[in-house]
Design a protein around this motif. Structure first.
Motif, PDB file in Angstrom:
ATOM      1  N   THR A   5      -6.740  -1.673  -3.764  1.00  0.00           N
ATOM      2  CA  THR A   5      -7.238  -0.077  -3.251  1.00  0.00           C
ATOM      3  C   THR A   5      -9.211   0.228  -3.209  1.00  0.00           C
ATOM      4  OG1 THR A   5      -6.595   1.188  -5.469  1.00  0.00           O
ATOM      5  CG2 THR A   5      -4.625   0.643  -3.699  1.00  0.00           C
ATOM      6  N   PRO A   6      -8.860   0.744  -2.683  1.00  0.00           N
ATOM      7  CA  PRO A   6     -11.143   1.600  -2.919  1.00  0.00           C
ATOM      8  C   PRO A   6     -10.145   1.702  -4.382  1.00  0.00           C
ATOM      9  CG  PRO A   6      -9.818   3.024  -0.369  1.00  0.00           C
ATOM     10  CD  PRO A   6      -8.586   1.453  -1.631  1.00  0.00           C
ATOM     11  N   ASP A   7     -10.123   2.666  -5.062  1.00  0.00           N
ATOM     12  CA  ASP A   7     -10.504   2.688  -6.402  1.00  0.00           C
ATOM     13  C   ASP A   7     -10.197   2.025  -7.620  1.00  0.00           C
ATOM     14  OD1 ASP A   7      -7.792   3.365  -6.323  1.00  0.00           O
ATOM     15  OD2 ASP A   7      -8.061   5.099  -7.012  1.00  0.00           O
ATOM     16  N   ASN A   8     -10.597   0.642  -7.158  1.00  0.00           N
ATOM     17  CA  ASN A   8     -10.393  -0.662  -7.585  1.00  0.00           C
ATOM     18  C   ASN A   8      -9.050  -1.070  -8.472  1.00  0.00           C
ATOM     19  OD1 ASN A   8     -11.771  -2.383  -7.521  1.00  0.00           O
ATOM     20  ND2 ASN A   8     -12.901  -1.979  -8.766  1.00  0.00           N
ATOM     21  N   ARG A   9      -7.624  -0.420  -7.950  1.00  0.00           N
ATOM     22  CA  ARG A   9      -6.248  -0.337  -8.120  1.00  0.00           C
ATOM     23  C   ARG A   9      -5.743  -1.484  -7.508  1.00  0.00           C
ATOM     24  NH1 ARG A   9      -3.083   5.071  -7.717  1.00  0.00           N
ATOM     25  NH2 ARG A   9      -4.282   4.999  -5.977  1.00  0.00           N
ATOM     26  N   GLN A  10      -4.692  -2.645  -7.713  1.00  0.00           N
ATOM     27  CA  GLN A  10      -4.682  -3.593  -7.708  1.00  0.00           C
ATOM     28  C   GLN A  10      -2.587  -3.016  -6.751  1.00  0.00           C
ATOM     29  OE1 GLN A  10      -3.639  -6.680  -9.914  1.00  0.00           O
ATOM     30  NE2 GLN A  10      -5.635  -7.627  -9.701  1.00  0.00           N
ATOM     31  N   ILE A  11      -2.651  -3.514  -5.537  1.00  0.00           N
ATOM     32  CA  ILE A  11      -0.728  -3.138  -5.422  1.00  0.00           C
ATOM     33  C   ILE A  11      -0.533  -4.307  -5.171  1.00  0.00           C
ATOM     34  CG2 ILE A  11      -0.665  -2.231  -2.840  1.00  0.00           C
ATOM     35  CD1 ILE A  11      -2.619  -0.204  -2.480  1.00  0.00           C
ATOM     36  N   GLU A  12       1.025  -4.948  -5.224  1.00  0.00           N
ATOM     37  CA  GLU A  12       1.561  -5.672  -5.353  1.00  0.00           C
ATOM     38  C   GLU A  12       2.423  -6.198  -3.489  1.00  0.00           C
ATOM     39  OE1 GLU A  12       1.885  -8.194  -6.852  1.00  0.00           O
ATOM     40  OE2 GLU A  12       0.869  -6.819  -8.786  1.00  0.00           O
ATOM     41  N   ALA A  13       2.048  -7.208  -3.329  1.00  0.00           N
ATOM     42  CA  ALA A  13       2.044  -7.628  -2.431  1.00  0.00           C
ATOM     43  C   ALA A  13       3.581  -6.614  -1.762  1.00  0.00           C
ATOM     44  CB  ALA A  13       2.603  -9.538  -1.383  1.00  0.00           C
ATOM     45  N   PRO A  14       5.126  -6.634  -2.170  1.00  0.00           N
ATOM     46  CA  PRO A  14       6.560  -6.036  -1.636  1.00  0.00           C
ATOM     47  C   PRO A  14       5.614  -4.404  -0.944  1.00  0.00           C
ATOM     48  CG  PRO A  14       6.591  -6.700  -3.413  1.00  0.00           C
ATOM     49  CD  PRO A  14       5.090  -7.204  -3.728  1.00  0.00           C
ATOM     50  N   GLU A  15       5.269  -3.244  -2.072  1.00  0.00           N
ATOM     51  CA  GLU A  15       4.636  -2.545  -1.179  1.00  0.00           C
ATOM     52  C   GLU A  15       3.886  -2.569  -0.436  1.00  0.00           C
ATOM     53  OE1 GLU A  15       4.056  -3.394  -4.149  1.00  0.00           O
ATOM     54  OE2 GLU A  15       6.112  -2.736  -5.701  1.00  0.00           O
ATOM     55  N   VAL A  16       2.992  -3.216  -0.297  1.00  0.00           N
ATOM     56  CA  VAL A  16       1.545  -3.425   1.071  1.00  0.00           C
ATOM     57  C   VAL A  16       2.719  -3.552   2.222  1.00  0.00           C
ATOM     58  CG1 VAL A  16      -0.249  -4.868   1.763  1.00  0.00           C
ATOM     59  CG2 VAL A  16      -0.659  -4.136  -0.513  1.00  0.00           C
ATOM     60  N   ALA A  17       3.449  -4.453   2.100  1.00  0.00           N
ATOM     61  CA  ALA A  17       3.902  -4.558   3.047  1.00  0.00           C
ATOM     62  C   ALA A  17       5.489  -3.422   3.381  1.00  0.00           C
ATOM     63  CB  ALA A  17       5.341  -6.490   2.586  1.00  0.00           C
ATOM     64  N   ALA A  18       6.028  -3.074   2.129  1.00  0.00           N
ATOM     65  CA  ALA A  18       6.669  -1.560   3.377  1.00  0.00           C
ATOM     66  C   ALA A  18       5.091  -0.536   3.746  1.00  0.00           C
ATOM     67  CB  ALA A  18       6.814  -1.644   1.858  1.00  0.00           C
ATOM     68  N   TRP A  19       4.135  -0.715   3.257  1.00  0.00           N
ATOM     69  CA  TRP A  19       3.761   0.623   4.220  1.00  0.00           C
ATOM     70  C   TRP A  19       3.469   0.053   5.191  1.00  0.00           C
ATOM     71  CZ3 TRP A  19      -1.089   0.714   6.041  1.00  0.00           C
ATOM     72  CH2 TRP A  19      -1.916   1.840   6.399  1.00  0.00           C
ATOM     73  N   TRP A  20       2.853  -1.447   5.847  1.00  0.00           N
ATOM     74  CA  TRP A  20       2.752  -1.368   6.544  1.00  0.00           C
ATOM     75  C   TRP A  20       4.086  -2.392   7.777  1.00  0.00           C
ATOM     76  CZ3 TRP A  20      -1.642  -2.127   9.007  1.00  0.00           C
ATOM     77  CH2 TRP A  20      -2.790  -2.093   8.427  1.00  0.00           C
ATOM     78  N   ALA A  21       4.900  -2.025   7.604  1.00  0.00           N
ATOM     79  CA  ALA A  21       6.303  -2.305   8.600  1.00  0.00           C
ATOM     80  C   ALA A  21       6.579  -0.806   8.511  1.00  0.00           C
ATOM     81  CB  ALA A  21       7.993  -2.316   7.504  1.00  0.00           C
ATOM     82  N   GLU A  22       6.709   0.101   7.742  1.00  0.00           N
ATOM     83  CA  GLU A  22       6.761   1.803   8.266  1.00  0.00           C
ATOM     84  C   GLU A  22       5.369   1.981   8.880  1.00  0.00           C
ATOM     85  OE1 GLU A  22       8.327   5.447   7.986  1.00  0.00           O
ATOM     86  OE2 GLU A  22       8.737   3.590   7.349  1.00  0.00           O
ATOM     87  N   ARG A  23       4.333   1.734   8.712  1.00  0.00           N
ATOM     88  CA  ARG A  23       3.041   1.381  10.474  1.00  0.00           C
ATOM     89  C   ARG A  23       3.526   1.078  11.228  1.00  0.00           C
ATOM     90  NH1 ARG A  23      -2.049   3.535  10.276  1.00  0.00           N
ATOM     91  NH2 ARG A  23      -3.095   3.039  11.272  1.00  0.00           N
ATOM     92  N   ARG A  24       4.158   0.311  11.301  1.00  0.00           N
ATOM     93  CA  ARG A  24       4.343  -0.626  12.450  1.00  0.00           C
ATOM     94  C   ARG A  24       5.626  -0.149  13.376  1.00  0.00           C
ATOM     95  NH1 ARG A  24       5.931  -5.007  10.462  1.00  0.00           N
ATOM     96  NH2 ARG A  24       3.576  -5.716  10.132  1.00  0.00           N
ATOM     97  N   GLN A  25       6.618   0.482  12.168  1.00  0.00           N
ATOM     98  CA  GLN A  25       7.865   0.942  13.224  1.00  0.00           C
ATOM     99  C   GLN A  25       7.519   2.337  13.677  1.00  0.00           C
ATOM    100  OE1 GLN A  25      10.739   1.707  10.415  1.00  0.00           O
ATOM    101  NE2 GLN A  25      11.347  -0.480   9.215  1.00  0.00           N
ATOM    102  N   TYR A  26       6.764   2.953  13.152  1.00  0.00           N
ATOM    103  CA  TYR A  26       6.028   4.638  13.127  1.00  0.00           C
ATOM    104  C   TYR A  26       5.142   4.738  14.696  1.00  0.00           C
ATOM    105  CZ  TYR A  26       4.159   8.804  13.977  1.00  0.00           C
ATOM    106  OH  TYR A  26       3.871  10.160  14.263  1.00  0.00           O
ATOM    107  N   LEU A  27       3.552   3.235  14.283  1.00  0.00           N
ATOM    108  CA  LEU A  27       3.364   2.398  15.763  1.00  0.00           C
ATOM    109  C   LEU A  27       4.664   2.685  17.469  1.00  0.00           C
ATOM    110  CD1 LEU A  27       0.578   0.682  14.510  1.00  0.00           C
ATOM    111  CD2 LEU A  27       0.786   3.758  15.757  1.00  0.00           C
TER     112      LEU A  27
END
Length: 153
Positions: A5-27
């Motif tokens: 993330t911008p503040d140098n924290r790590q995000i695991e792939a499942p959370e990123v995938a969930a975020w992108w899936a939610e964004r895609r569904q919303y779009l």
């Protein structure tokens, strides 16, 4: 796979995938809303008109008046003294030479405008209202789901 993330924290792939899936569904959901579709086309039209006016209106006019003004050392009297003989020669010339001069000026106008139009599209890309709505939604989605996500996010 991890992402930072911008503040140098790590995000695991499942959370990123969930975020992108939610964004895609919303779009997908908001693309069906007629008001947003109408807003998209209106903003796209205004974007293109603004780019065309800026590229073919401002820049050629600015260059056509600024360069002679600079060459005349910012003295309008010198500029007028230089331009009056050119305008008189244009008026005294035959119609074929006048047409040639006008077409040369038109080609110069269009080439300068086209040059700036290409760079204007590259430097100021269109920002879709769908993307803006999705950004706002995803910020609220992150806040709502923050307590459900692991501590790393």
């Amino acid at each position: 796979m991890t992402q930072r993330t911008p503040d140098n924290r790590q995000i695991e792939a499942p959370e990123v995938a969930a975020w992108w899936a939610e964004r895609r569904q919303y779009l997908e959901r908001i693309r069906k809303v007629p008001e947003l579709r109408q807003k998209f086309w209106r903003e796209a039209l205004f974007y293109i008109i603004r780019r065309l006016l800026w590229s073919f209106g401002f820049f050629p006019v600015f260059i056509a008046f600024w360069l002679p003004f600079v060459l005349a050392s910012f003295n309008p009297v010198v500029m007028a003294n230089d331009l009056i003989p050119l305008l008189q020669a244009f008026i005294d010339s035959n119609p074929e030479q006048q047409a040639n001069s006008i077409s040369t000026l038109l080609i110069a106008w269009l080439s300068i405008g086209s040059f700036f139009l290409v760079f204007d599209f590259v430097l100021t890309p269109f920002r879709s209202p769908y993307q803006y709505e999705a950004d706002v939604y995803m910020k609220s989605w992150e806040q709502l789901n923050h307590d459900q996500l692991p501590e790393k996010t």
